[in-house]
Scaffold this active site. Sequence first.
Site, PDB file in Angstrom:
ATOM      1  N   HIS A 181      55.940  94.047 -26.531  1.00  0.00           N
ATOM      2  CA  HIS A 181      55.863  92.821 -27.325  1.00  0.00           C
ATOM      3  C   HIS A 181      56.362  92.969 -28.749  1.00  0.00           C
ATOM      4  CE1 HIS A 181      52.288  94.820 -28.817  1.00  0.00           C
ATOM      5  NE2 HIS A 181      52.295  93.991 -29.831  1.00  0.00           N
TER       6      HIS A 181
HETATM    7  C1  UD1 Z   1      50.513  90.016 -33.040  1.00  0.00           C
HETATM    8  C2  UD1 Z   1      50.371  91.105 -34.086  1.00  0.00           C
HETATM    9  C3  UD1 Z   1      50.649  92.462 -33.453  1.00  0.00           C
HETATM   10  C4  UD1 Z   1      49.827  92.656 -32.207  1.00  0.00           C
HETATM   11  C5  UD1 Z   1      50.079  91.505 -31.260  1.00  0.00           C
HETATM   12  C6  UD1 Z   1      49.345  91.581 -29.960  1.00  0.00           C
HETATM   13  C7  UD1 Z   1      50.992  90.524 -36.389  1.00  0.00           C
HETATM   14  C8  UD1 Z   1      51.998  90.734 -37.445  1.00  0.00           C
HETATM   15  N1  UD1 Z   1      51.319  90.961 -35.167  1.00  0.00           N
HETATM   16  O1  UD1 Z   1      51.874  89.974 -32.633  1.00  0.00           O
HETATM   17  O2  UD1 Z   1      50.354  93.466 -34.380  1.00  0.00           O
HETATM   18  O3  UD1 Z   1      50.182  93.879 -31.601  1.00  0.00           O
HETATM   19  O4  UD1 Z   1      49.685  90.304 -31.954  1.00  0.00           O
HETATM   20  O5  UD1 Z   1      49.738  90.491 -29.155  1.00  0.00           O
HETATM   21  O6  UD1 Z   1      49.935  90.000 -36.665  1.00  0.00           O
HETATM   22  N2  UD1 Z   1      51.935  83.145 -28.550  1.00  0.00           N
HETATM   23  C9  UD1 Z   1      51.461  82.376 -27.509  1.00  0.00           C
HETATM   24  N3  UD1 Z   1      50.104  82.284 -27.356  1.00  0.00           N
HETATM   25  C10 UD1 Z   1      49.230  82.884 -28.181  1.00  0.00           C
HETATM   26  C11 UD1 Z   1      49.731  83.647 -29.236  1.00  0.00           C
HETATM   27  C12 UD1 Z   1      51.074  83.778 -29.400  1.00  0.00           C
HETATM   28  O7  UD1 Z   1      52.211  81.809 -26.752  1.00  0.00           O
HETATM   29  O8  UD1 Z   1      48.004  82.756 -27.976  1.00  0.00           O
HETATM   30  C13 UD1 Z   1      53.395  83.277 -28.704  1.00  0.00           C
HETATM   31  C14 UD1 Z   1      53.982  82.323 -29.703  1.00  0.00           C
HETATM   32  O9  UD1 Z   1      55.236  81.950 -29.249  1.00  0.00           O
HETATM   33  C15 UD1 Z   1      54.149  83.179 -30.943  1.00  0.00           C
HETATM   34  C16 UD1 Z   1      54.439  84.531 -30.348  1.00  0.00           C
HETATM   35  O10 UD1 Z   1      53.672  84.597 -29.153  1.00  0.00           O
HETATM   36  O11 UD1 Z   1      55.139  82.707 -31.779  1.00  0.00           O
HETATM   37  C17 UD1 Z   1      54.070  85.684 -31.237  1.00  0.00           C
HETATM   38  O12 UD1 Z   1      52.717  85.585 -31.659  1.00  0.00           O
HETATM   39  P1  UD1 Z   1      52.262  86.184 -33.095  1.00  0.00           P
HETATM   40  O13 UD1 Z   1      50.811  85.979 -33.312  1.00  0.00           O
HETATM   41  O14 UD1 Z   1      53.191  85.687 -34.145  1.00  0.00           O
HETATM   42  O15 UD1 Z   1      52.557  87.704 -32.987  1.00  0.00           O
HETATM   43  P2  UD1 Z   1      52.443  88.759 -31.811  1.00  0.00           P
HETATM   44  O16 UD1 Z   1      53.814  89.149 -31.396  1.00  0.00           O
HETATM   45  O17 UD1 Z   1      51.493  88.338 -30.744  1.00  0.00           O
END
Ligand code: UD1
Length: 363
Positions: free
Chosen positions: A206
């Site tokens: 991820h």
């Molecule tokens: C975040 C953390 C990372 C952790 C990871 C675990 C930061 C900088 N990064 O990254 O350290 O390892 O979480 O997952 O805080 N999304 C969904 N549903 C959700 C959440 C996210 O669909 O419930 C999708 C969205 O499109 C979003 C993308 O995932 O834009 C990324 O989510 P985000 O919280 O920005 O960061 P992670 O890559 O999950």
Amino acid sequence: MLKILNVVGARPNFMKIAPIVAEIARRPARLSQMLVHTGQHYDDAMSDSFFRDLSLPAPDLNLEVGSGTHAEQTARVMLAFEPVLLDVRPDWVVVVGDVNSTLACALVAAKLGCRVAHVEAGLRSFDWTMPEEINRILTDRISNLLLTPGAGADQNLKAEGIDPGRIVRVGNVMIDTLFGQLEQASPAMLDRLQLKPRTFAVATLHRPSNVDDAETLAGIMAALGVIAEQLPVIFPAHPRTLARLDQFRIDIPAGVEVIEPLGYCQFLGLWSQSRLVLTDSGGLQEETTALGIPCLTLRENTERPVTVTEGTNQLVGPDRNRIVAGAKIALQSEVKTGRIPELWDGRAAQRIVNALDEAAPNR
Ligand code: UD1
């Protein structure tokens, strides 16, 4: 009565806060607590299912910040968290890990003069291109109490000139959850996918550095395809990764089974029975070491070096050939079984809550 406000935001926070919440609840005469969820992660699979699996009480408050750019997400958490702190005025704000919510809440608390305790302090990848590295360093700098998982983290903090009086080595709290949940690990995925123990690999991916670049992601998928010629590769995919696979039109190789993100107990039931784990997650590097499962980390560095020096982890980076070569060795020869590092004993939460109690103001 000491008032503790615990913060969670994203998936890797939940397994770290759960044993702390449970331990605080065991001391009702001295401690009270509330749980704030920033809403950084919000899907059932990324958030609610973890509350159920880990028997976490529903958050007292959900700030519902959702997804966004780093600046948007961090700023939204700060804006929503400030009035909460002004209202609650806890003795401690407890933040865990290194996600955007961790830094955002620590920053609000520090500016309001609330004491901050950082659980999992002192980890360093020394890679400033990682957003989590920035979050870790800044959170540690403004926290009053640095609760570290091991000796390496203590050294990192001291090397940055941090007052040793602020550092308490408590061990790895995620391992409290792992050991506590082992019996609840669900065989459902093995049944559903018709897998026998130790006959398959598990992959997770991820990190933006691995999945946001088409060529890198295609190379990793190709490597998984080569490995899948030898044994099936089960790949529970993060929403970000699924979106990129689709956007870049990358074909899923034969033998690689992409499935939805799994809850804690289902995922534990899967990876703990696997022959090999391939991942870019931080937590899984530690969890595989704790259970002696070989792990290939698809990154060039790790903030958890003890998993390499003492555990079962090996860094192979995102390069296709190195991943395949690493897997070949791990699958063919006797892999190192590793040993469990110091203070990964299932009792970190007790030490954390003791430290909060002892370092509390006016005591
Ligand atoms: C975040 C953390 C990372 C952790 C990871 C675990 C930061 C900088 N990064 O990254 O350290 O390892 O979480 O997952 O805080 N999304 C969904 N549903 C959700 C959440 C996210 O669909 O419930 C999708 C969205 O499109 C979003 C993308 O995932 O834009 C990324 O989510 P985000 O919280 O920005 O960061 P992670 O890559 O999950």
